[in-house]
Design a protein around this motif. Structure first.
Motif, PDB file in Angstrom:
ATOM      1  N   ILE A   1      10.330  -6.567  -2.005  1.00  0.00           N
ATOM      2  CA  ILE A   1      10.467  -6.719  -3.454  1.00  0.00           C
ATOM      3  C   ILE A   1       9.107  -6.918  -4.104  1.00  0.00           C
ATOM      4  O   ILE A   1       8.827  -6.419  -5.192  1.00  0.00           O
ATOM      5  N   SER A   2       8.229  -7.654  -3.425  1.00  0.00           N
ATOM      6  CA  SER A   2       6.947  -8.048  -4.025  1.00  0.00           C
ATOM      7  C   SER A   2       6.097  -6.866  -4.503  1.00  0.00           C
ATOM      8  O   SER A   2       5.487  -6.947  -5.577  1.00  0.00           O
ATOM      9  N   PRO A   3       6.022  -5.736  -3.766  1.00  0.00           N
ATOM     10  CA  PRO A   3       5.214  -4.622  -4.272  1.00  0.00           C
ATOM     11  C   PRO A   3       5.695  -4.084  -5.615  1.00  0.00           C
ATOM     12  O   PRO A   3       4.887  -3.664  -6.451  1.00  0.00           O
ATOM     13  N   ILE A   4       7.012  -4.099  -5.822  1.00  0.00           N
ATOM     14  CA  ILE A   4       7.566  -3.607  -7.088  1.00  0.00           C
ATOM     15  C   ILE A   4       7.124  -4.504  -8.238  1.00  0.00           C
ATOM     16  O   ILE A   4       6.717  -4.028  -9.306  1.00  0.00           O
ATOM     17  N   LEU A   5       7.169  -5.816  -8.024  1.00  0.00           N
ATOM     18  CA  LEU A   5       6.734  -6.755  -9.050  1.00  0.00           C
ATOM     19  C   LEU A   5       5.256  -6.551  -9.377  1.00  0.00           C
ATOM     20  O   LEU A   5       4.853  -6.579 -10.543  1.00  0.00           O
ATOM     21  N   ILE A   6       4.453  -6.347  -8.347  1.00  0.00           N
ATOM     22  CA  ILE A   6       3.011  -6.174  -8.540  1.00  0.00           C
ATOM     23  C   ILE A   6       2.712  -4.881  -9.301  1.00  0.00           C
ATOM     24  O   ILE A   6       1.896  -4.855 -10.234  1.00  0.00           O
ATOM     25  N   ILE A   7       3.381  -3.794  -8.935  1.00  0.00           N
ATOM     26  CA  ILE A   7       3.140  -2.504  -9.593  1.00  0.00           C
ATOM     27  C   ILE A   7       3.621  -2.532 -11.040  1.00  0.00           C
ATOM     28  O   ILE A   7       2.925  -2.048 -11.953  1.00  0.00           O
ATOM     29  N   VAL A   8       4.796  -3.117 -11.282  1.00  0.00           N
ATOM     30  CA  VAL A   8       5.287  -3.243 -12.659  1.00  0.00           C
ATOM     31  C   VAL A   8       4.318  -4.102 -13.471  1.00  0.00           C
ATOM     32  O   VAL A   8       4.029  -3.811 -14.643  1.00  0.00           O
ATOM     33  N   GLY A   9       3.805  -5.161 -12.847  1.00  0.00           N
ATOM     34  CA  GLY A   9       2.814  -5.992 -13.518  1.00  0.00           C
ATOM     35  C   GLY A   9       1.586  -5.202 -13.923  1.00  0.00           C
ATOM     36  O   GLY A   9       1.061  -5.347 -15.032  1.00  0.00           O
ATOM     37  N   ALA A  10       1.126  -4.342 -13.021  1.00  0.00           N
ATOM     38  CA  ALA A  10      -0.038  -3.498 -13.313  1.00  0.00           C
ATOM     39  C   ALA A  10       0.230  -2.565 -14.490  1.00  0.00           C
ATOM     40  O   ALA A  10      -0.651  -2.328 -15.333  1.00  0.00           O
ATOM     41  N   LEU A  11       1.439  -2.042 -14.571  1.00  0.00           N
ATOM     42  CA  LEU A  11       1.798  -1.157 -15.685  1.00  0.00           C
ATOM     43  C   LEU A  11       1.781  -1.913 -17.014  1.00  0.00           C
ATOM     44  O   LEU A  11       1.306  -1.397 -18.031  1.00  0.00           O
ATOM     45  N   MET A  12       2.285  -3.137 -17.003  1.00  0.00           N
ATOM     46  CA  MET A  12       2.336  -3.930 -18.235  1.00  0.00           C
ATOM     47  C   MET A  12       0.947  -4.338 -18.698  1.00  0.00           C
ATOM     48  O   MET A  12       0.674  -4.416 -19.903  1.00  0.00           O
ATOM     49  N   VAL A  13       0.048  -4.577 -17.756  1.00  0.00           N
ATOM     50  CA  VAL A  13      -1.317  -4.990 -18.097  1.00  0.00           C
ATOM     51  C   VAL A  13      -2.065  -3.888 -18.839  1.00  0.00           C
ATOM     52  O   VAL A  13      -3.008  -4.158 -19.595  1.00  0.00           O
ATOM     53  N   GLN A  14      -1.646  -2.644 -18.676  1.00  0.00           N
ATOM     54  CA  GLN A  14      -2.315  -1.531 -19.355  1.00  0.00           C
ATOM     55  C   GLN A  14      -2.289  -1.667 -20.875  1.00  0.00           C
ATOM     56  O   GLN A  14      -3.094  -1.046 -21.576  1.00  0.00           O
ATOM     57  N   ASN A  15      -1.375  -2.479 -21.398  1.00  0.00           N
ATOM     58  CA  ASN A  15      -1.301  -2.677 -22.848  1.00  0.00           C
ATOM     59  C   ASN A  15      -2.539  -3.361 -23.414  1.00  0.00           C
ATOM     60  O   ASN A  15      -2.717  -3.427 -24.627  1.00  0.00           O
ATOM     61  N   ILE A  16      -3.400  -3.860 -22.545  1.00  0.00           N
ATOM     62  CA  ILE A  16      -4.611  -4.524 -23.030  1.00  0.00           C
ATOM     63  C   ILE A  16      -5.500  -3.556 -23.814  1.00  0.00           C
ATOM     64  O   ILE A  16      -6.268  -3.967 -24.686  1.00  0.00           O
ATOM     65  N   LYS A  17      -5.370  -2.274 -23.534  1.00  0.00           N
ATOM     66  CA  LYS A  17      -6.186  -1.275 -24.245  1.00  0.00           C
ATOM     67  C   LYS A  17      -5.776  -1.152 -25.710  1.00  0.00           C
ATOM     68  O   LYS A  17      -6.519  -0.601 -26.520  1.00  0.00           O
ATOM     69  N   GLU A  18      -4.587  -1.682 -26.060  1.00  0.00           N
ATOM     70  CA  GLU A  18      -4.123  -1.633 -27.442  1.00  0.00           C
ATOM     71  C   GLU A  18      -4.630  -2.819 -28.261  1.00  0.00           C
ATOM     72  O   GLU A  18      -4.421  -2.872 -29.470  1.00  0.00           O
ATOM     73  N   ILE A  19      -5.275  -3.781 -27.609  1.00  0.00           N
ATOM     74  CA  ILE A  19      -5.779  -4.974 -28.296  1.00  0.00           C
ATOM     75  C   ILE A  19      -7.216  -4.723 -28.743  1.00  0.00           C
ATOM     76  O   ILE A  19      -8.058  -4.338 -27.925  1.00  0.00           O
ATOM     77  N   PHE A  74       0.828  -1.209   0.000  1.00  0.00           N
ATOM     78  CA  PHE A  74       0.000   0.000   0.000  1.00  0.00           C
ATOM     79  C   PHE A  74       0.860   1.255   0.000  1.00  0.00           C
ATOM     80  O   PHE A  74       0.517   2.261  -0.637  1.00  0.00           O
ATOM     81  N   ILE A  75       1.997   1.204   0.691  1.00  0.00           N
ATOM     82  CA  ILE A  75       2.927   2.345   0.663  1.00  0.00           C
ATOM     83  C   ILE A  75       3.489   2.528  -0.746  1.00  0.00           C
ATOM     84  O   ILE A  75       3.575   3.641  -1.267  1.00  0.00           O
ATOM     85  N   GLY A  76       3.863   1.405  -1.374  1.00  0.00           N
ATOM     86  CA  GLY A  76       4.400   1.466  -2.730  1.00  0.00           C
ATOM     87  C   GLY A  76       3.398   2.027  -3.725  1.00  0.00           C
ATOM     88  O   GLY A  76       3.741   2.841  -4.589  1.00  0.00           O
ATOM     89  N   ILE A  77       2.133   1.600  -3.599  1.00  0.00           N
ATOM     90  CA  ILE A  77       1.085   2.116  -4.482  1.00  0.00           C
ATOM     91  C   ILE A  77       0.894   3.613  -4.269  1.00  0.00           C
ATOM     92  O   ILE A  77       0.755   4.385  -5.231  1.00  0.00           O
ATOM     93  N   PHE A  78       0.905   4.033  -3.017  1.00  0.00           N
ATOM     94  CA  PHE A  78       0.742   5.456  -2.708  1.00  0.00           C
ATOM     95  C   PHE A  78       1.875   6.275  -3.332  1.00  0.00           C
ATOM     96  O   PHE A  78       1.635   7.286  -4.003  1.00  0.00           O
ATOM     97  N   LEU A  79       3.119   5.831  -3.122  1.00  0.00           N
ATOM     98  CA  LEU A  79       4.267   6.577  -3.646  1.00  0.00           C
ATOM     99  C   LEU A  79       4.259   6.606  -5.167  1.00  0.00           C
ATOM    100  O   LEU A  79       4.576   7.635  -5.786  1.00  0.00           O
ATOM    101  N   PHE A  80       3.890   5.480  -5.776  1.00  0.00           N
ATOM    102  CA  PHE A  80       3.907   5.402  -7.241  1.00  0.00           C
ATOM    103  C   PHE A  80       2.832   6.291  -7.849  1.00  0.00           C
ATOM    104  O   PHE A  80       3.089   7.030  -8.808  1.00  0.00           O
TER     105      PHE A  80
END
Length: 422
Positions: free
Chosen positions: A334-352, A176-182
């Motif tokens: 480490i896990s929050p970084i993986l989750i947030i990066v994953g969320a960023l990559m999932v945004q590409n679904i709008k290009e499909i 939650f801290i990572g999401i807030f900062l990002f």
């Protein structure tokens, strides 16, 4: 060293941009080494490999392309290497490095010939974006597992007296801290998240003591890839998806970053620099480097030339002296970084084009099968095999390119041979 287009660019401004780029990407040393550890590489060796690959990659980009980009082991690419190529295919770590070398050689060939442009036109955009989305979901799953929030698909519940509760609580707070900062776009948010997560882990009692300095006598600085599997079909089936991801991820990232910089004329040499850097990774003991998305922070901070990349290379080398403290960073940080990066990559679904069934169905299979099969290569295979089938089914076979059909046939043959026990 930096002769062209650098007359009006100061080291002060470029150095500042490089410093910002370093602080936004140095998290990769802890994150990548933990992923490499899953492939059988000792944690500290993974840190050395990550640092050297990043430093050399930035140096190549600085000298050869004179572009302000940071090359680090790619998120998603490292998961493909560790969990699909090594762990999933049963290859040794050294054999996995051989896969990296061969895939990077194919990347090098496309970068120095017209093959890259040909592939760019031949592979459907929907499949390229689907791979990115699938990688994002896979990274998210890995992040949830590393944080103790999910255990192979089962939610990890908090209960009194459960020794894993401290891990779950620490992971949730850090996330939650990572999401807030990002979302607040705080500079260096990933690094800050990692530091705060480590402090929280200390107070919850799950933090281990720092290790010792790396011994030059014991540390292997150059790894020897094992090419003994070159004659095996399975080896090439590991090479194939990695090469595709490397080529198209770098192609998209570099094109977008140079567009921000308004220096698209540097694309060819930057793309070539990325291929050289990826190849060096196989001999340094890590998954391939890519032009990181965080290069946008370097450009936004005023970086215009290779001086910024040279600054980052210098700073990454200095990180070698911080390894005892970096090794303290727990999985919960480490896990929050993986989750947030994953969320960023999932945004590409709008290009499909989800309203076009012949594009959406194969893309959907890639997206869901990558995390569900716990294999990036298998997930890609499902989508590429389905693509020509769907096109034929609705009478749109003229939209098929020869490379797509060939790729589908190779994946199908691999599935058949695997089912027959070969």
């Amino acid at each position: 060293m930096f002769n062209h287009q650098t007359q009006n660019v100061s080291w002060k401004k470029e150095g500042t941009a490089g410093l910002i780029g370093y602080f936004t990407t140095v998290y990769i040393v802890a994150v990548n080494s933990q992923i490499l550890e899953s492939a059988g590489l000792p944690l500290e060796s993974g840190m050395v490999a990550t640092i050297l690959a990043s430093a050399i990659g930035c140096l190549i980009m600085a000298i050869y392309a004179n572009a302000p980009m940071v090359l680090i082991p790619g998120m998603g690419v490292n998961a493909l290497f560790a969990y699909s190529i090594v762990e999933g295919s049963g290859l040794s770590f050294q054999e996995g490095l051989a896969v990296v070398c061969i895939a990077s050689l194919l990347f090098l060939v496309t970068a120095f010939t017209r093959l890259g442009d040909w592939l760019k036109q031949a592979i459907p955009e929907s499949l390229k974006h689907a791979i990115t989305v699938g990688l994002g979901l896979f990274l998210t799953l890995i992040g949830l597992e590393k944080g103790g929030l999910v255990v192979r698909g089962e939610y990890s519940l908090i209960s009194l007296g459960n020794p894993s509760s401290a891990v779950v609580i620490t992971s949730l707070i850090t996330l939650f801290i990572g999401i807030f900062l990002f979302t607040r776009n705080v500079p260096g948010n990933f690094l800050i998240t990692m530091i705060i997560g480590t402090i929280i882990a200390h107070f919850t009692g799950i933090l281990e003591a720092p290790g010792s300095m790396i011994s030059l006598d014991e540390q292997s600085w150059v790894f020897i890839p094992d090419f003994s599997g070159l004659s095996d079909f399975g080896f090439w089936m590991a090479v194939f998806p990695l090469a595709i991801v490397l080529i198209f991820e770098n192609m998209g990232l570099i094109h977008g970053q140079l567009g921000m910089l308004e220096q698209k004329g540097k694309f060819k040499r930057s793309f070539q620099a990325a291929s050289f850097s990826a190849l060096s990774s196989g001999f340094l003991g890590t998954s391939p480097t890519v032009s990181s998305a965080e290069s946008a922070a370097v450009i936004a901070s005023g970086g215009k030339t290779g001086k910024a990349s040279f600054t980052m290379a210098f700073l990454f080398i200095g990180t070698l002296f911080l390894i005892p403290w970096i090794s303290m960073v727990p999985s919960t940080a480490i896990s929050p970084i993986l989750i947030i990066v994953g969320a960023l990559m999932v945004q590409n679904i709008k290009e499909i084009p989800l309203d076009e069934l012949s594009e959406a169905m194969p893309a959907f299979l890639i997206i869901v099968m990558i995390p569900f099969t716990y294999s990036i290569a298998d997930g890609m295979a499902f989508g590429f095999i389905a693509y020509p089938i769907v096109k034929f089914a609705i009478g749109k076979q003229r939209e098929l390119s020869t490379p797509v059909v060939l790729i589908a046939m190779v994946f199908l043959i691999e599935f058949i041979m695997r089912s027959l026990g070969h």
